[in-house]
Design an enzyme around this catalytic site. Structure first.
Site, PDB file in Angstrom:
ATOM      1  N   GLU A 127       0.797  -1.242   0.000  1.00  0.00           N
ATOM      2  CA  GLU A 127       0.000   0.000   0.000  1.00  0.00           C
ATOM      3  C   GLU A 127       0.822   1.280   0.000  1.00  0.00           C
ATOM      4  O   GLU A 127       0.525   2.227   0.727  1.00  0.00           O
ATOM      5  CB  GLU A 127      -0.963  -0.013   1.199  1.00  0.00           C
ATOM      6  CG  GLU A 127      -1.879  -1.217   1.199  1.00  0.00           C
ATOM      7  CD  GLU A 127      -2.820  -1.288   2.404  1.00  0.00           C
ATOM      8  OE1 GLU A 127      -2.763  -0.414   3.269  1.00  0.00           O
ATOM      9  OE2 GLU A 127      -3.618  -2.239   2.449  1.00  0.00           O
ATOM     10  N   ASN A 169       2.135  -5.160  -3.194  1.00  0.00           N
ATOM     11  CA  ASN A 169       0.722  -5.450  -2.941  1.00  0.00           C
ATOM     12  C   ASN A 169      -0.036  -4.154  -2.657  1.00  0.00           C
ATOM     13  O   ASN A 169       0.429  -3.320  -1.879  1.00  0.00           O
ATOM     14  CB  ASN A 169       0.638  -6.371  -1.708  1.00  0.00           C
ATOM     15  CG  ASN A 169      -0.717  -7.000  -1.484  1.00  0.00           C
ATOM     16  OD1 ASN A 169      -1.268  -7.634  -2.388  1.00  0.00           O
ATOM     17  ND2 ASN A 169      -1.258  -6.840  -0.288  1.00  0.00           N
ATOM     18  N   HIS A 206     -10.439  -5.721  -2.614  1.00  0.00           N
ATOM     19  CA  HIS A 206     -11.527  -5.481  -1.652  1.00  0.00           C
ATOM     20  C   HIS A 206     -12.607  -4.665  -2.377  1.00  0.00           C
ATOM     21  O   HIS A 206     -12.446  -3.465  -2.581  1.00  0.00           O
ATOM     22  CB  HIS A 206     -11.022  -4.703  -0.435  1.00  0.00           C
ATOM     23  CG  HIS A 206     -10.018  -5.441   0.378  1.00  0.00           C
ATOM     24  ND1 HIS A 206     -10.344  -6.570   1.100  1.00  0.00           N
ATOM     25  CD2 HIS A 206      -8.706  -5.235   0.583  1.00  0.00           C
ATOM     26  CE1 HIS A 206      -9.259  -7.011   1.731  1.00  0.00           C
ATOM     27  NE2 HIS A 206      -8.253  -6.219   1.425  1.00  0.00           N
ATOM     28  N   GLU A 235      -6.357 -10.542  -1.525  1.00  0.00           N
ATOM     29  CA  GLU A 235      -7.208 -10.311  -0.329  1.00  0.00           C
ATOM     30  C   GLU A 235      -8.671 -10.177  -0.741  1.00  0.00           C
ATOM     31  O   GLU A 235      -9.399  -9.317  -0.233  1.00  0.00           O
ATOM     32  CB  GLU A 235      -6.765  -9.042   0.412  1.00  0.00           C
ATOM     33  CG  GLU A 235      -5.297  -9.024   0.793  1.00  0.00           C
ATOM     34  CD  GLU A 235      -4.857  -7.769   1.539  1.00  0.00           C
ATOM     35  OE1 GLU A 235      -5.718  -6.982   1.973  1.00  0.00           O
ATOM     36  OE2 GLU A 235      -3.640  -7.575   1.686  1.00  0.00           O
ATOM     37  N   ASP A 237     -12.421  -9.906  -1.265  1.00  0.00           N
ATOM     38  CA  ASP A 237     -13.748  -9.958  -0.658  1.00  0.00           C
ATOM     39  C   ASP A 237     -14.643  -8.979  -1.400  1.00  0.00           C
ATOM     40  O   ASP A 237     -14.162  -8.007  -1.978  1.00  0.00           O
ATOM     41  CB  ASP A 237     -13.748  -9.745   0.863  1.00  0.00           C
ATOM     42  CG  ASP A 237     -13.047  -8.486   1.336  1.00  0.00           C
ATOM     43  OD1 ASP A 237     -12.908  -7.517   0.568  1.00  0.00           O
ATOM     44  OD2 ASP A 237     -12.631  -8.459   2.508  1.00  0.00           O
TER      45      ASP A 237
END
Ligand code: G3I
Length: 305
Positions: A127, A169, A206, A235, A237
């Protein structure tokens, strides 16, 4: 395949989940995790605050529990994350300059050395790019040590564990037309052209109504892969429920399967009740451990690939 890991393996890919060490004693949780997934990411246990709570005093107890569960059950491990502006231990948060740079590099070296040989891929830097339209770096104490902090972290990680794939990432880098996506792309292109050791790019993925699965996701993954790196969904979702959520999950799986170098998909937790989005239902199993429509659409999409 009749499980996510078996179906993904038929196309040479993995299917993973984030695991929280303190949930492994819940047998509903560990039974689903063991049956469905073959790549494990520690949800919090390998972060900087967890592994170096006091400077130069490392604590690997929770991270080791996850690695040992993974190895006992024949699973591989993604390491998350060596250097990040967030989840820094208190002692690091107010550091700056050369002292911070050296502390960060020492952290990368020590943690990657501890887990040497046991990590499939490391999120070396997490990030580091800004949200919004600038396409530039996020301001942080690490960024203020100099723009080369990311490549310095990657070089330290390579030296400590030469066998691990080294990933950058980030989130909101899924839509090809977003400035943040372009900023990360330009950094990876620059790293490849100068021989900075980077092997992969992780797309956190996400998604929610304000940040839906983009229709150009396959383009994004393909363009990054063309730089000579693997790409991974790290990750995943998706907020929502029912067939709308199931369709969006299907789109993510299809985008990955359409890119040869998209080597695997990880969802960010097992059941809805395990999610960091406490009030949502973003995962593949409901709070009782039942398969949701999203599970079936992911399994079918993997089997169709
Ligand atoms: O375990 C402690 C507990 O002892 C304490 O009483 C409580 C009070 O705050 O905190 C508990 O720790 C929390 C931890 O999750 C475990 O539940 C932390 O406060 C909380 O900040 C932490 O949140 C994690 C978050 O990262 C921190 O940045 C989430 O679980 C985790 O899912 C989330 O994961 C991130 C990825 O690392 C990076 N990408 C985004 C993703 C979602 O935010």
């Amino acid at each position: 395949g009749s499980t996510l890991q078996a179906a993904a393996a038929e196309t040479g890919r993995y299917f993973g989940t984030a695991i929280a060490a303190n949930r492994l004693s819940d047998t509903t949780y560990s039974t689903i995790a063991n049956r469905e997934f073959n790549m494990i990411t520690a949800e919090n246990e390998m972060k900087m605050d967890a592994t170096e709570p006091s400077q130069n005093q490392f604590n690997y107890s929770s991270g080791d529990r996850i690695v040992s569960w993974a190895r006992q059950n024949g699973k591989q491990v993604r390491g998350h994350a060596l250097a990040w502006h967030s989840q820094q231990p208190g002692w690091m948060q107010n550091m700056s300059g050369t002292a911070l740079r050296n502390a960060m590099l020492n952290h990368v070296t020590q943690v990657a050395t501890h887990y040497r040989g046991q990590i499939h891929s490391w999120d070396v830097v997490n990030e580091a790019f800004a949200d919004g339209g600038s396409g530039g770096r996020r301001d942080s104490n690490l960024q203020r040590t100099g723009n080369d902090w990311i490549e310095a972290a990657f070089r330290a990680a390579r030296a400590a564990d030469p066998a691990a794939k080294l990933c950058y990432n980030d989130y909101n880098t899924d839509n090809w037309s977003h400035a943040k996506t372009q900023g990360v792309y330009n950094m990876v292109r620059d790293f490849k052209s100068r021989g900075v050791p980077i092997d992969c790019v992780g797309f956190q993925a996400h998604f929610n109504s304000g940040n839906p699965v983009p229709s150009n996701y396959d383009t994004t993954l393909r363009n990054f892969a063309a730089l000579g790196v693997d790409v991974q969904i790290t990750e995943l979702d998706i907020e929502g429920s029912g067939s709308s959520q199931a369709q969006q999950y299907q789109g993510v799986v299809q985008a990955c399967l359409s890119v040869a170098r998209c080597t695997g998909i990880t969802v960010w937790g097992v059941r809805d009740s395990d999610s960091w989005r406490a009030s949502g239902t973003p995962l593949l199993f409901d709070g009782s451990g039942n398969k949701k429509a999203a599970y079936t659409s992911v399994l079918n999409a993997l089997n169709a690939g």
